[in-house]
Scaffold this motif. Structure first.
Motif, PDB file in Angstrom:
ATOM      1  N   ALA A   1      -8.907  -7.221   8.620  1.00  0.00           N
ATOM      2  CA  ALA A   1      -8.380  -7.666   7.903  1.00  0.00           C
ATOM      3  C   ALA A   1      -8.813  -6.570   6.167  1.00  0.00           C
ATOM      4  O   ALA A   1      -8.109  -6.866   5.718  1.00  0.00           O
ATOM      5  CB  ALA A   1      -9.837  -8.794   7.567  1.00  0.00           C
ATOM      6  N   ALA A   2      -9.357  -6.188   6.637  1.00  0.00           N
ATOM      7  CA  ALA A   2      -9.818  -4.647   5.602  1.00  0.00           C
ATOM      8  C   ALA A   2      -8.343  -3.866   6.020  1.00  0.00           C
ATOM      9  O   ALA A   2      -7.946  -3.427   4.211  1.00  0.00           O
ATOM     10  CB  ALA A   2     -10.631  -4.039   5.588  1.00  0.00           C
ATOM     11  N   LEU A   3      -7.160  -3.518   6.962  1.00  0.00           N
ATOM     12  CA  LEU A   3      -6.357  -2.841   7.535  1.00  0.00           C
ATOM     13  C   LEU A   3      -5.256  -4.077   6.224  1.00  0.00           C
ATOM     14  O   LEU A   3      -4.275  -3.425   5.939  1.00  0.00           O
ATOM     15  CB  LEU A   3      -6.309  -2.365   8.551  1.00  0.00           C
ATOM     16  CG  LEU A   3      -7.265  -1.597   8.610  1.00  0.00           C
ATOM     17  CD1 LEU A   3      -7.759  -1.132  10.324  1.00  0.00           C
ATOM     18  CD2 LEU A   3      -7.370  -0.476   7.748  1.00  0.00           C
ATOM     19  N   ALA A   4      -5.362  -5.396   6.518  1.00  0.00           N
ATOM     20  CA  ALA A   4      -4.684  -5.789   6.477  1.00  0.00           C
ATOM     21  C   ALA A   4      -3.453  -5.677   4.717  1.00  0.00           C
ATOM     22  O   ALA A   4      -1.677  -5.689   4.937  1.00  0.00           O
ATOM     23  CB  ALA A   4      -4.634  -7.364   7.051  1.00  0.00           C
ATOM     24  N   PRO A   5      -3.566  -6.328   4.399  1.00  0.00           N
ATOM     25  CA  PRO A   5      -3.615  -5.915   2.867  1.00  0.00           C
ATOM     26  C   PRO A   5      -2.235  -4.172   2.467  1.00  0.00           C
ATOM     27  O   PRO A   5      -1.171  -4.420   1.869  1.00  0.00           O
ATOM     28  CB  PRO A   5      -4.363  -5.749   1.666  1.00  0.00           C
ATOM     29  CG  PRO A   5      -5.923  -6.369   2.695  1.00  0.00           C
ATOM     30  CD  PRO A   5      -5.277  -6.219   3.551  1.00  0.00           C
ATOM     31  N   LEU A   6      -3.119  -3.308   2.843  1.00  0.00           N
ATOM     32  CA  LEU A   6      -2.737  -2.232   3.191  1.00  0.00           C
ATOM     33  C   LEU A   6      -1.915  -1.643   4.123  1.00  0.00           C
ATOM     34  O   LEU A   6      -0.046  -1.202   3.948  1.00  0.00           O
ATOM     35  CB  LEU A   6      -3.795  -1.097   3.416  1.00  0.00           C
ATOM     36  CG  LEU A   6      -4.596  -0.842   2.423  1.00  0.00           C
ATOM     37  CD1 LEU A   6      -5.435   0.196   2.695  1.00  0.00           C
ATOM     38  CD2 LEU A   6      -3.948  -0.695   1.069  1.00  0.00           C
ATOM     39  N   GLN A   7      -1.609  -2.230   5.247  1.00  0.00           N
ATOM     40  CA  GLN A   7      -0.772  -2.385   6.165  1.00  0.00           C
ATOM     41  C   GLN A   7       0.863  -2.840   5.481  1.00  0.00           C
ATOM     42  O   GLN A   7       1.788  -2.693   5.476  1.00  0.00           O
ATOM     43  CB  GLN A   7      -0.642  -2.665   7.392  1.00  0.00           C
ATOM     44  CG  GLN A   7      -1.887  -2.372   8.093  1.00  0.00           C
ATOM     45  CD  GLN A   7      -1.855  -3.193   9.353  1.00  0.00           C
ATOM     46  OE1 GLN A   7      -2.296  -4.199   9.271  1.00  0.00           O
ATOM     47  NE2 GLN A   7      -2.757  -2.551  10.532  1.00  0.00           N
ATOM     48  N   GLN A   8       0.710  -4.024   4.968  1.00  0.00           N
ATOM     49  CA  GLN A   8       1.772  -4.778   3.990  1.00  0.00           C
ATOM     50  C   GLN A   8       2.244  -4.321   2.831  1.00  0.00           C
ATOM     51  O   GLN A   8       3.621  -3.814   2.544  1.00  0.00           O
ATOM     52  CB  GLN A   8       1.106  -6.801   3.668  1.00  0.00           C
ATOM     53  CG  GLN A   8       2.370  -7.243   3.217  1.00  0.00           C
ATOM     54  CD  GLN A   8       3.099  -7.443   4.153  1.00  0.00           C
ATOM     55  OE1 GLN A   8       3.274  -7.807   5.217  1.00  0.00           O
ATOM     56  NE2 GLN A   8       4.551  -6.982   3.469  1.00  0.00           N
ATOM     57  N   ALA A   9       1.475  -3.810   1.841  1.00  0.00           N
ATOM     58  CA  ALA A   9       1.854  -3.043   0.899  1.00  0.00           C
ATOM     59  C   ALA A   9       2.295  -1.403   1.328  1.00  0.00           C
ATOM     60  O   ALA A   9       3.464  -1.047   0.617  1.00  0.00           O
ATOM     61  CB  ALA A   9       0.234  -2.161   0.438  1.00  0.00           C
ATOM     62  N   ILE A  10       2.224  -1.091   2.524  1.00  0.00           N
ATOM     63  CA  ILE A  10       3.178  -0.160   2.594  1.00  0.00           C
ATOM     64  C   ILE A  10       4.300  -0.604   3.370  1.00  0.00           C
ATOM     65  O   ILE A  10       5.063   0.219   2.751  1.00  0.00           O
ATOM     66  CB  ILE A  10       2.161   1.039   4.868  1.00  0.00           C
ATOM     67  CG1 ILE A  10       1.260   1.503   4.238  1.00  0.00           C
ATOM     68  CG2 ILE A  10       3.378   1.523   4.904  1.00  0.00           C
ATOM     69  CD1 ILE A  10       0.602   2.312   4.900  1.00  0.00           C
ATOM     70  N   LEU A  11       4.928  -1.339   4.348  1.00  0.00           N
ATOM     71  CA  LEU A  11       5.616  -2.324   4.551  1.00  0.00           C
ATOM     72  C   LEU A  11       6.604  -2.126   3.331  1.00  0.00           C
ATOM     73  O   LEU A  11       7.373  -2.616   3.087  1.00  0.00           O
ATOM     74  CB  LEU A  11       5.414  -3.503   5.340  1.00  0.00           C
ATOM     75  CG  LEU A  11       5.000  -2.926   6.921  1.00  0.00           C
ATOM     76  CD1 LEU A  11       4.636  -4.209   7.796  1.00  0.00           C
ATOM     77  CD2 LEU A  11       5.907  -2.494   7.450  1.00  0.00           C
ATOM     78  N   ASN A  12       5.881  -2.445   1.529  1.00  0.00           N
ATOM     79  CA  ASN A  12       6.320  -3.298   0.934  1.00  0.00           C
ATOM     80  C   ASN A  12       7.381  -1.886   0.084  1.00  0.00           C
ATOM     81  O   ASN A  12       7.448  -1.920  -0.895  1.00  0.00           O
ATOM     82  CB  ASN A  12       5.780  -3.979   0.516  1.00  0.00           C
ATOM     83  CG  ASN A  12       5.524  -5.304   0.325  1.00  0.00           C
ATOM     84  OD1 ASN A  12       6.359  -5.495   1.724  1.00  0.00           O
ATOM     85  ND2 ASN A  12       3.994  -5.890   0.152  1.00  0.00           N
TER      86      ASN A  12
END
Length: 178
Positions: A15-26
């Protein structure tokens, strides 16, 4: 495949990583790659800026191998072998970066597979990362779980993973903005 049982802290890590993963994909570079509209003048400069990360990655893996507990050595040895074969690997050994590397490759491949300038070797590299990395996060997580079981703090693991992804995102943005 049977469901893998994880300790209670693993969903918190994810859960802590999910927003950062999405930010990288964006990030602009991944968005533009997925749409085959990378900014021509920035491509060579961004590759040069990001290349030290790629170039030094096998040495980073060897450093981690030397510090790895015995039960993690096989993972790092296999990863070093794979990375040497690729010659320009972007994935990293920790769970956070392993988890996003495949998603980056998949997304970028959507557009870059249509780009004649990428060439067969570049497409092959993306295709390989899009399919092989899906087991690396699982293997990396098992090593992390064993480290926590031996006494490493789950919070420290989460902080390190979050920091790794934050740095990766910053590097990608900065390299493409050159």
């Amino acid at each position: 495949m049977p469901a893998i049982s994880h300790p209670r802290w693993v969903p918190d890590l994810d859960a802590a990583l999910a927003p950062l993963q999405q930010a990288i994909l964006n990030t602009p570079v991944i968005e533009h790659a997925s749409e085959n509209r990378l900014r021509e003048p920035r491509i060579p400069d961004s590759l040069v800026a990001f290349y030290p990360i790629v170039r030094d990655f096998p040495r980073w893996l060897e450093l981690l191998l030397n510090r790895s507990p015995d039960d993690g050595r096989g993972f790092f040895e296999d990863n070093i072998r794979v990375e040497r074969r690729h010659g320009a690997a972007v994935s990293a050994t920790n769970y956070a970066v392993e988890g996003i590397a495949q998603k980056i490759s998949e997304k970028a491949l959507r557009g870059l597979s249509k780009n004649d300038k990428i060439g067969p070797k570049g497409r092959w590299w993306l295709e390989e990362h899009a399919k092989y990395d899906d087991e690396h996060p699982i293997q990396a997580l098992e090593i992390v779980k064993r480290c926590v079981a031996r006494g490493e703090s789950a919070a420290a693991v989460t902080n390190a993973a979050v920091r790794s992804l934050s740095l990766m995102k910053e590097a990608m943005v900065a390299a493409y903005a050159v």
